[in-house]
Design an enzyme around this catalytic site. Structure first.
Site: not given
Length: 129
Positions: A63, A114
């Site tokens: 991205k 995470h």
């Protein structure tokens, strides 16, 4: 100087399901490098979170490229490893490396995080202009 940014978040369960199917070998080889697999598998209880964080990292880098995965980078051409202190870093191969050079980019920085259910990544690419 120009800074390109990319971010991604993924559900750990989606990566677990993809890795645990009978097509695991194909998914794993298409997405992760052997060194990434070695690292993630060494994490035992948190291996799926580690895989998911790397998946998100690859998406974040693509991205930042402004193109996503596909035309200028494949998943396994973006490798995310950790240095001896645990800091993640990016290695590029093939089309991803060529596109990085075409951009005139100087460096990539990445951060991964995470929890039990989600993994997130943020990448920056600096271009000296």
């Amino acid at each position: 100087m120009e800074i390109l940014i990319g971010t991604d978040i993924i559900e750990v369960e989606r990566i677990r399901a993809s890795l645990d199917t009978k097509l695991n070998g194909k998914f794993s080889a298409r997405v992760f490098t052997p060194e990434e697999v070695k690292y993630c598998e060494s994490k035992s209880a948190s291996k799926y979170q580690s895989y998911a964080a790397r998946f998100a990292g690859k998406e974040a880098v693509s991205k930042a490229f402004g193109t996503g995965i596909g035309e200028n980078a494949l998943f396994n051409e973006i490798e995310i490893l950790n240095d001896k202190w645990g800091k993640p870093y990016v290695n590029l191969y093939g089309r991803a490396k060529k596109y990085f050079e075409t951009l005139g980019a100087a460096s990539i920085s990445i951060t991964l995080s995470h929890c039990k259910e989600y993994a997130v990544a943020y990448a920056t690419i600096t271009i000296d202009k």
